[in-house]
Motif scaffolding. Structure first.
Motif, short mmCIF file in Angstrom:
data_model
loop_
_atom_site.label_atom_id
_atom_site.label_comp_id
_atom_site.label_asym_id
_atom_site.label_seq_id
_atom_site.Cartn_x
_atom_site.Cartn_y
_atom_site.Cartn_z
N LEU A 1 0.82 -1.21 0.00
CA LEU A 1 0.00 0.00 0.00
C LEU A 1 0.86 1.26 0.00
N LEU A 2 1.89 1.29 0.82
CA LEU A 2 2.73 2.49 0.88
C LEU A 2 3.50 2.73 -0.41
N THR A 3 3.78 1.70 -1.17
CA THR A 3 4.45 1.90 -2.45
C THR A 3 3.56 2.71 -3.39
N HIS A 4 2.26 2.42 -3.39
CA HIS A 4 1.33 3.23 -4.18
C HIS A 4 1.40 4.70 -3.76
N VAL A 5 1.42 4.92 -2.44
CA VAL A 5 1.47 6.28 -1.90
C VAL A 5 2.76 6.98 -2.32
N PHE A 6 3.89 6.31 -2.15
CA PHE A 6 5.18 6.91 -2.49
C PHE A 6 5.29 7.18 -3.99
N GLU A 7 4.71 6.32 -4.81
CA GLU A 7 4.75 6.55 -6.25
C GLU A 7 3.98 7.81 -6.63
N THR A 8 2.84 8.03 -5.99
CA THR A 8 2.07 9.25 -6.24
C THR A 8 2.89 10.48 -5.88
N LEU A 9 3.57 10.43 -4.75
CA LEU A 9 4.37 11.58 -4.31
C LEU A 9 5.60 11.77 -5.19
N ALA A 10 6.23 10.67 -5.62
CA ALA A 10 7.41 10.78 -6.48
C ALA A 10 7.06 11.47 -7.79
N ALA A 11 5.85 11.24 -8.29
CA ALA A 11 5.41 11.87 -9.53
C ALA A 11 5.22 13.38 -9.37
N ASN B 1 -2.58 10.60 3.04
CA ASN B 1 -2.79 9.53 4.01
C ASN B 1 -2.17 8.23 3.52
N GLY B 2 -1.52 7.52 4.44
CA GLY B 2 -0.76 6.34 4.07
C GLY B 2 -1.58 5.14 3.65
N ASP B 3 -2.91 5.25 3.72
CA ASP B 3 -3.76 4.15 3.26
C ASP B 3 -4.61 4.55 2.06
N ASN B 4 -4.22 5.61 1.36
CA ASN B 4 -4.96 6.09 0.20
C ASN B 4 -4.23 5.77 -1.10
N VAL B 5 -4.92 5.12 -2.01
CA VAL B 5 -4.41 4.93 -3.36
C VAL B 5 -5.14 5.92 -4.26
N CYS B 6 -4.39 6.78 -4.92
CA CYS B 6 -4.98 7.87 -5.71
C CYS B 6 -4.52 7.83 -7.16
N LEU C 1 -12.29 16.74 -6.72
CA LEU C 1 -11.62 15.53 -7.18
C LEU C 1 -11.96 15.24 -8.63
N SER C 2 -10.92 14.98 -9.41
CA SER C 2 -11.08 14.45 -10.76
C SER C 2 -10.24 13.17 -10.80
N GLY C 3 -10.88 12.04 -11.10
CA GLY C 3 -10.20 10.76 -10.99
C GLY C 3 -10.74 10.00 -9.81
N TRP C 4 -9.87 9.32 -9.07
CA TRP C 4 -10.37 8.57 -7.92
C TRP C 4 -9.31 8.44 -6.83
N CYS C 5 -9.79 8.33 -5.60
CA CYS C 5 -8.97 8.02 -4.42
C CYS C 5 -9.73 6.98 -3.61
N VAL C 6 -9.06 5.93 -3.23
CA VAL C 6 -9.68 4.89 -2.40
C VAL C 6 -8.92 4.79 -1.09
N ASN C 7 -9.64 4.99 0.00
CA ASN C 7 -9.10 4.78 1.35
C ASN C 7 -9.20 3.28 1.64
N VAL C 8 -8.07 2.59 1.66
CA VAL C 8 -8.06 1.14 1.78
C VAL C 8 -8.15 0.72 3.25
N ASN C 9 -9.35 0.32 3.66
CA ASN C 9 -9.59 -0.11 5.03
C ASN C 9 -10.01 -1.56 5.14
N THR C 10 -10.57 -2.12 4.08
CA THR C 10 -11.15 -3.46 4.13
C THR C 10 -10.70 -4.27 2.92
#
Length: 235
Positions: A33-43, A103-108, A213-222
């Motif tokens: 999950l954090l790799t998705h987050v870091f990739e968003t920030l690296a971009a 947030n560290g549990d968000n894939v955007c 928001l344009s696109g999507w963000c998913v808060n991964v809880n479940t």
């Protein structure tokens, strides 16, 4: 611009996957999950990332080490996990100037770069990525109250939501957020809510902006959230 990633939670709704690993290392669509987050920030070409760890935080530090794809990572601890505002406060000694929070549990896959542009262009103290949702969903989290396009306040988990506009887990802040986080009165759960801190900024007459928001963000809880991300990414 720097980034802060709160990633201290236990992820209890993802058990048993989080029984032996932190939530940030649970695989989502084939990668942690954090790799998705870091990739968003690296971009976004952030200069460095402050990662707020707690539950099994050493596992995160060991997995990623001191950098991610060339972007330096600094780790701070939030052992006493008292909400998102409290998590942001732990990063304060390592932040100099404006910064973003993801947030560290968000894939955007969203227009997060527009949040930064609006923040810089308006000289705001807070800029929030927001989305219109159902009233039922709005009652479960932070809600942005607004009038004629201007933010008039924020409230957490309202029984009767003043609007259906909610933050989507990506924020840009000036350092003004830190003193107001320290002024927040903890809620009934003892947490220092980030929404309450932003509400104090509004009350103080500081500039608070929003970007739809344009696109999507998913808060991964479940588990269902994991499947949704996998479907959205086509994996």
């Amino acid at each position: 611009m720097q980034a802060v990633v709160p990633a201290a939670g236990e992820g209890t709704r993802l058990r048993p996957l989080t029984a032996d690993r932190p939530k940030g290392l649970v695989e989502v669509a084939g990668k942690p999950l954090l790799t998705h987050v870091f990739e968003t920030l690296a971009a976004l070409d952030v200069t460095d990332v402050v990662v707020v760890v707690g539950y099994r935080g050493d596992d995160i530090c060991e997995f990623y080490g001191g950098s991610f794809e060339g972007t330096p990572l600094t780790y701070v601890r939030q052992d006493d996990r008292r909400g998102l505002g409290h998590a942001v406060l732990q990063a304060a000694p390592h932040v100099d100037g404006d910064f973003v929070v993801l947030n560290g549990d968000n894939v955007c896959r969203a227009n997060v770069e527009e949040v930064i542009a609006r923040h810089r262009g308006t000289d705001a103290d807070a800029t929030l990525l927001v989305e219109e949702v159902s009233r039922e969903r709005a009652a479960r989290g932070g809600v942005v109250d607004h009038e004629d396009g201007e933010v008039t306040g924020l409230v957490e988990k309202p029984a009767d939501p003043p609007s259906t506009l909610v933050p989507r887990g990506f924020f840009a802040f000036s350092e003004a957020i830190f003193p107001v986080c320290r002024l927040v009165t903890p809620g009934h759960t003892g947490e220092i809510e980030l929404t309450a801190a932003v509400d104090l900024l509004v009350s103080a007459g500081r500039r608070v902006e929003t970007v739809d928001l344009s696109g999507w963000c998913v808060n991964v809880n479940t588990g269902a959230d994991r499947e949704r991300v996998a479907d959205l990414l086509g994996r």
